[in-house]
Structures are given as structure tokens and as C-alpha cells.
Design a protein around this motif. Structure first.
Motif, mmCIF file in Angstrom:
data_model
loop_
_atom_site.group_PDB
_atom_site.id
_atom_site.type_symbol
_atom_site.label_atom_id
_atom_site.label_comp_id
_atom_site.label_asym_id
_atom_site.label_seq_id
_atom_site.Cartn_x
_atom_site.Cartn_y
_atom_site.Cartn_z
ATOM 1 N N ASP A 66 26.685 41.409 42.635
ATOM 2 C CA ASP A 66 26.768 41.484 41.576
ATOM 3 C C ASP A 66 27.971 40.307 41.281
ATOM 4 O O ASP A 66 27.640 40.076 40.334
ATOM 5 C CB ASP A 66 27.176 42.479 40.964
ATOM 6 N N LEU A 67 28.494 40.292 41.913
ATOM 7 C CA LEU A 67 29.381 38.947 42.089
ATOM 8 C C LEU A 67 28.553 38.279 42.957
ATOM 9 O O LEU A 67 28.985 36.562 41.453
ATOM 10 C CB LEU A 67 30.960 38.750 43.561
ATOM 11 N N GLN A 68 27.264 37.576 43.380
ATOM 12 C CA GLN A 68 26.957 36.000 43.169
ATOM 13 C C GLN A 68 26.497 36.291 43.004
ATOM 14 O O GLN A 68 25.885 35.172 41.304
ATOM 15 C CB GLN A 68 26.379 36.711 44.678
ATOM 16 N N GLY A 69 25.468 36.905 41.974
ATOM 17 C CA GLY A 69 24.932 37.264 40.514
ATOM 18 C C GLY A 69 25.367 36.988 38.683
ATOM 19 O O GLY A 69 25.497 36.751 37.931
ATOM 20 N N GLY A 70 27.126 36.835 39.247
ATOM 21 C CA GLY A 70 27.662 36.487 37.767
ATOM 22 C C GLY A 70 27.085 37.937 37.584
ATOM 23 O O GLY A 70 28.391 37.827 35.634
ATOM 24 N N ARG A 71 27.385 39.005 37.810
ATOM 25 C CA ARG A 71 27.648 40.596 37.084
ATOM 26 C C ARG A 71 28.811 41.163 37.194
ATOM 27 O O ARG A 71 29.295 41.468 35.978
ATOM 28 C CB ARG A 71 26.547 41.280 36.656
ATOM 29 N N LEU A 72 29.180 40.644 38.314
ATOM 30 C CA LEU A 72 31.423 40.580 38.256
ATOM 31 C C LEU A 72 32.111 39.425 38.653
ATOM 32 O O LEU A 72 31.125 38.662 39.245
ATOM 33 C CB LEU A 72 30.941 42.196 39.029
ATOM 34 N N VAL A 73 33.316 39.973 37.930
ATOM 35 C CA VAL A 73 33.807 38.959 39.510
ATOM 36 C C VAL A 73 35.817 39.688 39.438
ATOM 37 O O VAL A 73 35.214 40.723 38.724
ATOM 38 C CB VAL A 73 34.910 37.541 38.006
ATOM 39 N N GLN A 74 35.601 38.982 40.465
ATOM 40 C CA GLN A 74 37.086 39.328 41.131
ATOM 41 C C GLN A 74 38.105 39.182 40.664
ATOM 42 O O GLN A 74 38.259 38.170 40.090
ATOM 43 C CB GLN A 74 36.981 39.460 42.314
ATOM 44 N N ILE A 75 38.971 39.675 40.186
ATOM 45 C CA ILE A 75 39.740 39.992 38.911
ATOM 46 C C ILE A 75 41.269 39.541 39.592
ATOM 47 O O ILE A 75 42.013 38.673 39.005
ATOM 48 C CB ILE A 75 40.294 40.801 38.188
ATOM 49 N N ASP A 76 41.486 39.323 40.874
ATOM 50 C CA ASP A 76 42.867 38.814 41.949
ATOM 51 C C ASP A 76 41.892 39.079 43.024
ATOM 52 O O ASP A 76 41.114 38.980 43.983
ATOM 53 C CB ASP A 76 43.805 40.352 41.396
ATOM 54 N N ASN A 77 42.967 38.737 44.162
ATOM 55 C CA ASN A 77 43.225 38.531 44.973
ATOM 56 C C ASN A 77 43.367 39.980 46.256
ATOM 57 O O ASN A 77 43.590 40.092 46.946
ATOM 58 C CB ASN A 77 44.146 37.394 45.269
ATOM 59 N N VAL A 78 43.970 40.182 45.379
ATOM 60 C CA VAL A 78 44.064 41.667 45.835
ATOM 61 C C VAL A 78 42.971 42.335 46.745
ATOM 62 O O VAL A 78 42.206 42.764 46.418
ATOM 63 C CB VAL A 78 45.309 42.975 45.020
ATOM 64 N N LYS A 79 43.277 43.292 48.264
ATOM 65 C CA LYS A 79 42.327 44.286 48.513
ATOM 66 C C LYS A 79 42.824 44.692 49.606
ATOM 67 O O LYS A 79 43.798 44.834 49.964
ATOM 68 C CB LYS A 79 41.517 42.333 49.706
ATOM 69 N N LEU A 80 42.800 46.248 49.271
ATOM 70 C CA LEU A 80 43.074 47.098 49.288
ATOM 71 C C LEU A 80 41.887 48.002 51.027
ATOM 72 O O LEU A 80 40.568 47.786 51.112
ATOM 73 C CB LEU A 80 42.882 48.427 48.831
ATOM 74 N N ARG A 81 42.718 48.247 52.169
ATOM 75 C CA ARG A 81 42.185 48.441 52.983
ATOM 76 C C ARG A 81 41.332 50.622 53.899
ATOM 77 O O ARG A 81 42.564 51.329 53.186
ATOM 78 C CB ARG A 81 42.517 48.235 54.178
ATOM 79 N N GLY A 82 40.430 50.566 53.099
ATOM 80 C CA GLY A 82 39.928 52.066 52.863
ATOM 81 C C GLY A 82 40.364 52.392 54.285
ATOM 82 O O GLY A 82 40.597 52.549 54.648
#
Length: 301
Positions: free
Chosen positions: A252-268
Motif C-alpha cells: 500500500d505504501l508502494q502503491g501510494g494508497r498509504l503514506v508513512q507520516i513520520d520516521n518513528v518506528k516501534l519494535r514490536g
């Protein structure tokens, strides 16, 4: 070898008779067999001569089976069915392989990639068991499972890491068109937070805004879902911001349906593993395991 079957009638004659008996029409039988009407009539006459009895009554606009013809067609039809079934049994049968996953993993990771798997392994009959319940390999007939957690997953089970859980915030680009990316808690409160059963939002807000111990979650508008896939779908529809495993939203990110809104990443807290019985090793399982591992590489996205 002694022929215990006796002399068999002409196979072409039997095929013509069987088709004509079903249609009660030489013309329709000829169309089915791809020959001329005259050829069918000739084959039937030859069969009748060989048997020494009449199989059809020739009526003005149709055919009618004689008593002998009705008795004969019942056995001939069964004989052709047996031949067809025996021939079909000789053909290589697809290899059935059952994969147990969660509904979200199935819909957001596995199903979009299935065309690649079936193209590379057309001999496999893939069965997806998508459930939140942990499937039993023996009782449920599962060959391979994708499980969220940490090994060991049980006695007699082997496992291999499929991918680590990396959680990001994402939303539809339409949602940011007028307001832009939220940079403060006040701006974030203007968006609906799409929440699944894991609820990583307090940890995300703490990491993003440094608000440890000061987060008033009731102040945020939230929409909760019992399936992560539904929260992702809601984000794609522009209904809010979702926290989701990166691998589930990569396409979805690659297809432009979603965008990441910041650089914060959580480790699950856990990761995704392939799990299977140690004693079970087949070429089909090895092929699917290798394919799934290959599809988690960055170049596969």
C-alpha cells in the motif's frame, strides 16, 4: 496371455452409439464427435451388424432406442465412465499444502503474493486456514503455520524467522492534503487514531512526542477494530491514522494508497515465524518455505 474378455466390438462404433443414444439424433452426435452425420450413421449400422441386432428405431425426426439398445447403453455408458475415471487417475494430482495464518497476515501479506507462488509452483494445491485460533497440525491437517510470538512454539515443532515486527504510522495521502503531517499532540488530536487489539498508540505517542506518563488517551478520538486488517483498510479509506506492521502495508505504501507520516518506528514485542512439525519434511513444504522467506527480502517488495 489368454484374452479372457472375448472379442470387443469396434470402439468407434461404441462411441457413435453412446453419443447417438444420449442425443437420440445422429446429427447432434456427429457435431459432438467432430465427424459427419453419415459417418455416425455408418458406424452405428456397422455395430448393429456386428452384434446381429438393432439398437435404434429410425423415426421420421428422431431416433428411438430398442429394448436391446436401452439395455446395452446402460452398460456402455458405465464402461466409458470407468475408462474416463481411470484415465483421470493416471494424471499427476496437485499436491495439497495447508498454511495456517492469522486473518490479517492472510489478507495483507499472503493473498496479494499468491499469484507469484502459484505461477512458480503450479503443481501445488494451496489451502489457506485464516484464523486467530492456533491451528493444530495433526487435527486441522495443517502443514505450515505463520505464528506471531517467540520460539519455541511447542514440542516437536521447528521454526524459522519470517520477519521482525516493525510498526509504523500511516494514513491515506488524502487525509494530509489539507492539514499536513501532525507535528504536535494538538495536531494529532485532530485525527482519528485507528486502533487494533495490540494498541501501540501510547508507546508511539511517547516515542514521538516525549510524553511519558502524561498521555491522556481519552482526549483522542479513536476507532477500534478487532482485526488489524480492518484498521488498515480504514486508513486506506481516509478514516484516520493506523499503526501497522510495515510488512502488512508495504504494498500500500508502494502503491501510494498509504503514506508513512513520520520516521518513528516501534519494535514490536514479538515477530512472525514459520512453524512446522520437525518430523514432516516434503519437497512442497521446502518450496513454500523458501518462497515465503524470499518474499520478505527488500527486493521482493
Amino acid at each position: 496371455m489368454t484374452n479372457t474378455l472375448g472379442r470387443l466390438p469396434s470402439l468407434n462404433g461404441l462411441k457413435a452409439f453412446e453419443a447417438a443414444a444420449r442425443h437420440l439424433n445422429f446429427r447432434l452426435a456427429a457435431e459432438e464427435l467432430g465427424v459427419t452425420q453419415g459417418a455416425v450413421a455408418q458406424q452405428v449400422r456397422g455395430l448393429e451388424a456386428e452384434l446381429g441386432l438393432q439398437l435404434f428405431e429410425r423415426l421420421p425426426r428422431t431416433l428411438g432406442l430398442t429394448g436391446e439398445g436401452r439395455a446395452y447403453i446402460a452398460d456402455i455408458s458405465r464402461a466409458f465412465e470407468i475408462i474416463a475415471r481411470a484415465t483421470g487417475d493416471l494424471k499427476p494430482q496437485p499436491i495439497r499444502l495447508a498454511i495456517s495464518t492469522t486473518p490479517t497476515f492472510a489478507s495483507k501479506w499472503l493473498i496479494p503474493r499468491l499469484p507469484d507462488l502459484t505461477a512458480k509452483h503450479p503443481d501445488l494445491d494451496i489451502h489457506i486456514v485464516a484464523t486467530d485460533r492456533i491451528s493444530n497440525f495433526q487435527v486441522d491437517g495443517v502443514d505450515l503455520a505463520v505464528r506471531y510470538g517467540h520460539p519455541p512454539f511447542g514440542p516437536g515443532l521447528a521454526s524459522e524467522l519470517l520477519f521482525e515486527q516493525e510498526i509504523i504510522a500511516a494514513c491515506s495521502p488524502m487525509l494530509l492534503r489539507d492539514r499536513g503531517v501532525p507535528r504536535t499532540l494538538a495536531e494529532l488530536s485532530g485525527y482519528a487514531l485507528l486502533q487494533d487489539t495490540h494498541n501501540f498508540w501510547p508507546e508511539f505517542i511517547e516515542r514521538q512526542f516525549g510524553m511519558s506518563g502524561q498521555i491522556d488517551m481519552p482526549a483522542f478520538r479513536r476507532i477500534s477494530f478487532n482485526q488489524t486488517s480492518h484498521a488498515i483498510d480504514a486508513a486506506i479509506a481516509g478514516q484516520g491514522i493506523v499503526l501497522a506492521t510495515r510488512n502488512f502495508v508495504a504494498s500500500d505504501l508502494q502503491g501510494g494508497r498509504l503514506v508513512q507520516i513520520d520516521n518513528v518506528k516501534l519494535r514490536g514485542p514479538s515477530d512472525f515465524y514459520l512453524v512446522w512439525p520437525k518430523h514432516r519434511k516434503t519437497a512442497a513444504m521446502e518450496a513454500v518455505k523458501a518462497w515465503m522467506i524470499s518474499m520478505t527480502s527488500p527486493t521482493a517488495e
